[in-house]
Design a protein around this motif. Structure first.
Motif: not given
Ligand code: SF4
Length: 323
Positions: A40, A110, A112-114, A117, A152, A183, A213
């Motif tokens: 990821f 997105c 960011v890539r949390c 996720c 996304g 987010r 978020h």
């Molecule tokens: S939690 Fe939300 S903002 Fe973060 S990577 Fe996943 S979909 Fe994107």
């Protein structure tokens, strides 16, 4: 906003930007291995990197974005589709789990890539025209009254694509409520601003709900405050959902501070989610018993309207499940 458009896609550039002041915290976090080529991919905005730099608790914010090799471990019970998105799919971009409400996977992108996720393994499709696909689906589902734009992050769409999508929904009078899950107010406020002309208009057509978020109080700043204030004046209902995350917000003080700061910015804490069991996120898990203790404790510190509902999403259930 300082250089808001920049994003880091290379971990080395991100770490260089943070600088040597952060070497000890990064060494601590990566003692089990920083993953320089994660499945990821890494993505973090300069805006969020600045939040990390300014935070009194940078370790917590870093945990949200820094890929670690522990994500590669296969843990029993952690799967690619933890919330049952795929069986609930009604078309390439429409998911319907709940009565007369539908969720649109509007984009794979997105801000960011949390690392935690829940859709990190989701098979995002390249949908050439989400607006027409959604419109076609709504043509035959006139009982749907709420449409949720998710992803996304829907606000990463270009202004033109976002307007097309919203107008395709607005052409269906049965849809009275439009909800956006995003987010971006804390990751890419510059991208939210580019949609302002439309965001200002929307409350004349829909009941408009924006669900941000935000997981930690230090994600909020004067940019998020200005965005939320503007949306509120325009008639948006502002709610927030957080994920309960080990090492990030799993303490009464952090949750209390987050809820109060959200409220100061005009946003009500809505859900505190127990972690969805996506592959690669097990190291963020907080046990249910501890989660209940945390909620009980913050209930003694906050008015009821600032205590989020502790819930879990269970695949196939007709609503979120209280924990
Ligand atoms: S939690 Fe939300 S903002 Fe973060 S990577 Fe996943 S979909 Fe994107």
């Amino acid at each position: 906003m300082e250089n808001p458009g920049t994003v880091f896609t290379q971990i080395s550039d991100f770490l260089d930007y943070l600088g040597s002041d952060f070497s000890s915290v990064i060494s601590k976090l990566s003692k089990d291995g920083l993953d320089l080529s994660p499945k990821f991919p890494f993505l973090c905005s300069r805006h969020f990197a600045n939040q990390i730099k300014n935070s009194s608790n940078p370790e917590a914010l870093l945990r949200e974005v820094l890929p670690l090799t522990v994500e590669r471990k296969n843990i029993p019970g952690f799967v690619d589709d933890p919330v049952g998105d795929l069986p609930a799919g009604k078309s390439d971009c429409v998911i319907q789990k709940y009565d007369r409400r539908a969720l649109i996977v509007s984009t794979a992108t997105c801000g960011v890539r949390c690392r935690f996720c829940f859709r990190k393994n989701y098979p995002f499709q390249n949908i050439p025209d989400v607006a027409s696909e959604v419109s076609n689906w709504l043509d035959t589902h006139s009982d749907v009254w709420e449409v949720i734009l998710s992803g996304g992050d829907p606000l990463t769409l270009s202004p033109g694509a976002f307007r097309d999508l919203v107008e395709s929904i607005a052409a269906h009078p049965s849809v009275t409520t439009l909800r956006i899950h995003t987010r971006l107010p804390v990751m890419r406020p510059d991208l939210v601003i580019q949609h302002f002309e439309l965001l200002r208009e929307l409350p004349t057509r829909f009941n408009c709900v924006l669900v941000s978020h935000v997981n930690h109080a230090d994600e909020l700043d004067e940019d998020s405050a200005a965005l939320f204030a503007h949306l509120k004046i325009c008639g948006w209902t502002l709610l927030n959902q957080s994920v309960l995350l080990k090492g990030i917000n799993d303490s009464p003080d952090k949750l209390t501070t987050l809820c109060r700061k959200l409220f100061e910015q005009g946003v009500l804490p809505y859900y505190l989610h127990q972690l969805d069991h996506a592959n690669g996120v097990a190291h963020f898990e907080v046990p249910d018993e501890r989660a209940r203790e945390l909620i009980a404790e913050i209930r003694t510190k906050l008015p009821g309207y600032l205590v989020p509902k502790l819930v879990r999403e269970i695949a196939g259930e007709k609503s979120k499940t209280p924990v």
